[in-house]
Design a protein around this motif. Structure first.
Motif, PDB file in Angstrom:
ATOM      1  N   THR A  51     -34.472   2.710  30.321  1.00  0.00           N
ATOM      2  CA  THR A  51     -35.579   1.757  30.439  1.00  0.00           C
ATOM      3  C   THR A  51     -35.007   0.346  30.411  1.00  0.00           C
ATOM      4  O   THR A  51     -34.260  -0.013  29.497  1.00  0.00           O
ATOM      5  N   PRO A  52     -35.341  -0.509  31.387  1.00  0.00           N
ATOM      6  CA  PRO A  52     -34.825  -1.887  31.384  1.00  0.00           C
ATOM      7  C   PRO A  52     -35.364  -2.658  30.194  1.00  0.00           C
ATOM      8  O   PRO A  52     -36.485  -2.409  29.742  1.00  0.00           O
ATOM      9  N   PRO A  53     -34.563  -3.587  29.635  1.00  0.00           N
ATOM     10  CA  PRO A  53     -35.032  -4.365  28.476  1.00  0.00           C
ATOM     11  C   PRO A  53     -36.165  -5.297  28.879  1.00  0.00           C
ATOM     12  O   PRO A  53     -36.206  -5.825  29.984  1.00  0.00           O
ATOM     13  N   SER A  54     -37.096  -5.464  27.962  1.00  0.00           N
ATOM     14  CA  SER A  54     -38.223  -6.358  28.229  1.00  0.00           C
ATOM     15  C   SER A  54     -37.787  -7.805  28.028  1.00  0.00           C
ATOM     16  O   SER A  54     -36.974  -8.121  27.165  1.00  0.00           O
ATOM     17  N   MET A  55     -38.342  -8.707  28.853  1.00  0.00           N
ATOM     18  CA  MET A  55     -38.017 -10.134  28.762  1.00  0.00           C
ATOM     19  C   MET A  55     -39.313 -10.921  28.762  1.00  0.00           C
ATOM     20  O   MET A  55     -40.258 -10.585  29.481  1.00  0.00           O
ATOM     21  N   CYS A  56     -39.360 -11.946  27.922  1.00  0.00           N
ATOM     22  CA  CYS A  56     -40.570 -12.768  27.856  1.00  0.00           C
ATOM     23  C   CYS A  56     -40.379 -14.097  28.576  1.00  0.00           C
ATOM     24  O   CYS A  56     -41.260 -14.941  28.547  1.00  0.00           O
ATOM     25  N   SER A  57     -39.205 -14.326  29.193  1.00  0.00           N
ATOM     26  CA  SER A  57     -38.931 -15.564  29.917  1.00  0.00           C
ATOM     27  C   SER A  57     -38.236 -15.239  31.222  1.00  0.00           C
ATOM     28  O   SER A  57     -37.484 -14.262  31.321  1.00  0.00           O
ATOM     29  N   ILE A  58     -38.490 -16.077  32.212  1.00  0.00           N
ATOM     30  CA  ILE A  58     -37.806 -15.913  33.487  1.00  0.00           C
ATOM     31  C   ILE A  58     -36.415 -16.526  33.393  1.00  0.00           C
ATOM     32  O   ILE A  58     -36.183 -17.430  32.574  1.00  0.00           O
ATOM     33  N   PRO A  59     -35.438 -16.077  34.178  1.00  0.00           N
ATOM     34  CA  PRO A  59     -34.089 -16.642  34.111  1.00  0.00           C
ATOM     35  C   PRO A  59     -34.088 -18.131  34.475  1.00  0.00           C
ATOM     36  O   PRO A  59     -34.867 -18.592  35.306  1.00  0.00           O
ATOM     37  N   CYS A  60     -33.201 -18.887  33.817  1.00  0.00           N
ATOM     38  CA  CYS A  60     -33.067 -20.324  34.105  1.00  0.00           C
ATOM     39  C   CYS A  60     -32.132 -20.503  35.292  1.00  0.00           C
ATOM     40  O   CYS A  60     -30.983 -20.045  35.268  1.00  0.00           O
ATOM     41  N   SER A  61     -32.609 -21.168  36.294  1.00  0.00           N
ATOM     42  CA  SER A  61     -31.819 -21.396  37.503  1.00  0.00           C
ATOM     43  C   SER A  61     -30.791 -22.500  37.262  1.00  0.00           C
ATOM     44  O   SER A  61     -30.867 -23.236  36.266  1.00  0.00           O
ATOM     45  N   PRO A  62     -29.811 -22.626  38.151  1.00  0.00           N
ATOM     46  CA  PRO A  62     -28.838 -23.718  38.016  1.00  0.00           C
ATOM     47  C   PRO A  62     -29.529 -25.078  37.954  1.00  0.00           C
ATOM     48  O   PRO A  62     -30.515 -25.332  38.646  1.00  0.00           O
ATOM     49  N   GLY A  63     -29.013 -25.962  37.117  1.00  0.00           N
ATOM     50  CA  GLY A  63     -29.644 -27.255  36.873  1.00  0.00           C
ATOM     51  C   GLY A  63     -30.450 -27.270  35.593  1.00  0.00           C
ATOM     52  O   GLY A  63     -30.918 -28.328  35.166  1.00  0.00           O
ATOM     53  N   PHE A  64     -30.605 -26.096  34.963  1.00  0.00           N
ATOM     54  CA  PHE A  64     -31.352 -25.982  33.717  1.00  0.00           C
ATOM     55  C   PHE A  64     -30.487 -25.249  32.682  1.00  0.00           C
ATOM     56  O   PHE A  64     -29.517 -24.579  33.024  1.00  0.00           O
ATOM     57  N   ARG A  65     -30.859 -25.381  31.429  1.00  0.00           N
ATOM     58  CA  ARG A  65     -30.198 -24.657  30.342  1.00  0.00           C
ATOM     59  C   ARG A  65     -31.251 -23.977  29.485  1.00  0.00           C
ATOM     60  O   ARG A  65     -32.420 -24.387  29.453  1.00  0.00           O
ATOM     61  N   LYS A  66     -30.807 -22.948  28.759  1.00  0.00           N
ATOM     62  CA  LYS A  66     -31.732 -22.213  27.909  1.00  0.00           C
ATOM     63  C   LYS A  66     -31.937 -22.948  26.573  1.00  0.00           C
ATOM     64  O   LYS A  66     -30.995 -23.457  25.992  1.00  0.00           O
ATOM     65  N   SER A  67     -33.192 -22.919  26.124  1.00  0.00           N
ATOM     66  CA  SER A  67     -33.541 -23.480  24.823  1.00  0.00           C
ATOM     67  C   SER A  67     -34.369 -22.437  24.074  1.00  0.00           C
ATOM     68  O   SER A  67     -35.526 -22.169  24.437  1.00  0.00           O
ATOM     69  N   PRO A  68     -33.784 -21.806  23.053  1.00  0.00           N
ATOM     70  CA  PRO A  68     -34.487 -20.708  22.358  1.00  0.00           C
ATOM     71  C   PRO A  68     -35.824 -21.165  21.775  1.00  0.00           C
ATOM     72  O   PRO A  68     -35.956 -22.290  21.286  1.00  0.00           O
ATOM     73  N   GLN A  69     -36.800 -20.277  21.837  1.00  0.00           N
ATOM     74  CA  GLN A  69     -38.113 -20.542  21.249  1.00  0.00           C
ATOM     75  C   GLN A  69     -38.099 -20.110  19.787  1.00  0.00           C
ATOM     76  O   GLN A  69     -37.765 -18.964  19.465  1.00  0.00           O
ATOM     77  N   GLN A  70     -38.450 -21.032  18.904  1.00  0.00           N
ATOM     78  CA  GLN A  70     -38.401 -20.739  17.460  1.00  0.00           C
ATOM     79  C   GLN A  70     -39.424 -19.671  17.092  1.00  0.00           C
ATOM     80  O   GLN A  70     -40.564 -19.666  17.570  1.00  0.00           O
ATOM     81  N   GLY A  71     -38.991 -18.776  16.243  1.00  0.00           N
ATOM     82  CA  GLY A  71     -39.871 -17.721  15.755  1.00  0.00           C
ATOM     83  C   GLY A  71     -40.022 -16.556  16.694  1.00  0.00           C
ATOM     84  O   GLY A  71     -40.812 -15.635  16.406  1.00  0.00           O
ATOM     85  N   LYS A  72     -39.289 -16.563  17.804  1.00  0.00           N
ATOM     86  CA  LYS A  72     -39.389 -15.467  18.751  1.00  0.00           C
ATOM     87  C   LYS A  72     -38.021 -14.833  18.940  1.00  0.00           C
ATOM     88  O   LYS A  72     -36.999 -15.311  18.445  1.00  0.00           O
ATOM     89  N   THR A  73     -37.990 -13.727  19.670  1.00  0.00           N
ATOM     90  CA  THR A  73     -36.747 -12.998  19.879  1.00  0.00           C
ATOM     91  C   THR A  73     -35.796 -13.799  20.763  1.00  0.00           C
ATOM     92  O   THR A  73     -36.168 -14.803  21.385  1.00  0.00           O
ATOM     93  N   VAL A  74     -34.549 -13.321  20.819  1.00  0.00           N
ATOM     94  CA  VAL A  74     -33.512 -14.039  21.557  1.00  0.00           C
ATOM     95  C   VAL A  74     -33.832 -14.120  23.046  1.00  0.00           C
ATOM     96  O   VAL A  74     -33.470 -15.077  23.725  1.00  0.00           O
ATOM     97  N   CYS A  75     -34.546 -13.120  23.543  1.00  0.00           N
ATOM     98  CA  CYS A  75     -34.821 -13.117  24.974  1.00  0.00           C
ATOM     99  C   CYS A  75     -35.889 -14.109  25.376  1.00  0.00           C
ATOM    100  O   CYS A  75     -36.146 -14.310  26.564  1.00  0.00           O
ATOM    101  N   CYS A  76     -36.533 -14.740  24.405  1.00  0.00           N
ATOM    102  CA  CYS A  76     -37.567 -15.736  24.699  1.00  0.00           C
ATOM    103  C   CYS A  76     -36.977 -17.135  24.591  1.00  0.00           C
ATOM    104  O   CYS A  76     -36.479 -17.530  23.529  1.00  0.00           O
ATOM    105  N   PHE A  77     -37.030 -17.856  25.657  1.00  0.00           N
ATOM    106  CA  PHE A  77     -36.451 -19.208  25.681  1.00  0.00           C
ATOM    107  C   PHE A  77     -37.173 -20.049  26.719  1.00  0.00           C
ATOM    108  O   PHE A  77     -37.880 -19.537  27.597  1.00  0.00           O
TER     109      PHE A  77
END
Length: 217
Positions: free
Chosen positions: A1-27
């Motif tokens: 089963t593929p892992p669930s993700m709550c955020s879409i991938p960040c395209s080039p020109g952007f960086r990930k910023s984790p969302q506080q209080g949520k799992t690592v996959c949410c940013f």
């Protein structure tokens, strides 16, 4: 089963910023700061461009900075260089006329020695402007200010010496031995070396304490 993700991938020109209080996959996807890039997907940090480069509007890659300076191939640089050469050639022509007619009463009455010094210093003053044209380097960076300052000081002090000589000549109607001695001995001519030495000392102090250097903005 593929892992669930709550955020879409960040395209080039952007960086990930984790969302506080949520799992690592949410940013959140945050645009890179000025002069920083991210050329891959889901980058945690943006990379800063080198000093000689800048980030493109999309913050995806760095572009080489273009160094701009007043060159001889530019219309303005070429015009200023031609003007400097023309004025120096005109002054050299006047100097040649003075040398050709050096024994005439007109040249003698204008104080030949001071006239020669003034014309030669003016020639170098015009030629000094060529140091400000073209790609700068450490040698021209140092010579630009110092050489022009010394040469212009010689020209200005020569004019002052000629003025003092004329004033002393008109003062001879007053029977003063001191004034007559000053005029005959050529004491006013010492104004030139005195002013030049002062300028050399000032330039030396400036170069010793805060010398100029080549820098890129």
């Amino acid at each position: 089963t593929p892992p669930s993700m709550c955020s879409i991938p960040c395209s080039p020109g952007f960086r990930k910023s984790p969302q506080q209080g949520k799992t690592v996959c949410c940013f959140d996807c945050i645009p890179c700061s000025e002069n920083e890039i991210s050329n891959m997907t889901d980058m945690d940090q943006c990379v800063k461009c080198p000093d000689d480069q800048y980030a493109n509007p999309g913050r995806k890659h760095c572009l080489k900075k273009v160094t701009e300076f007043l060159g001889y191939e530019d219309p303005l640089g070429m015009s200023l260089a031609c003007l400097a050469l023309c004025f120096s050639a005109l002054t050299a022509f006047v100097l040649g006329v003075f040398l050709k007619h050096k024994d005439t009463a007109t040249v003698k009455s204008n104080n030949r020695a001071l006239s020669y010094v003034l014309l030669i210093s003016l020639i170098f003053c015009f030629l000094c402007s060529l140091l400000f044209i073209g790609q700068p380097n450490m040698a021209t960076c140092i010579m630009q200010q110092t050489i022009f300052a010394v040469v212009f000081t010689v020209a200005a002090s020569t004019v002052l010496a000629k003025t003092v000589t004329v004033v002393l000549a008109f003062k001879l109607t007053n029977p003063s031995r001191k004034l007559r001695w000053l005029l005959v001995s050529g004491a006013s001519n010492f104004i030139i070396p005195i002013c030049t030495v002062i300028q050399l000392i000032l330039c030396g102090i400036w170069l010793g304490t805060s010398p100029p250097f080549v820098d890129a903005d």
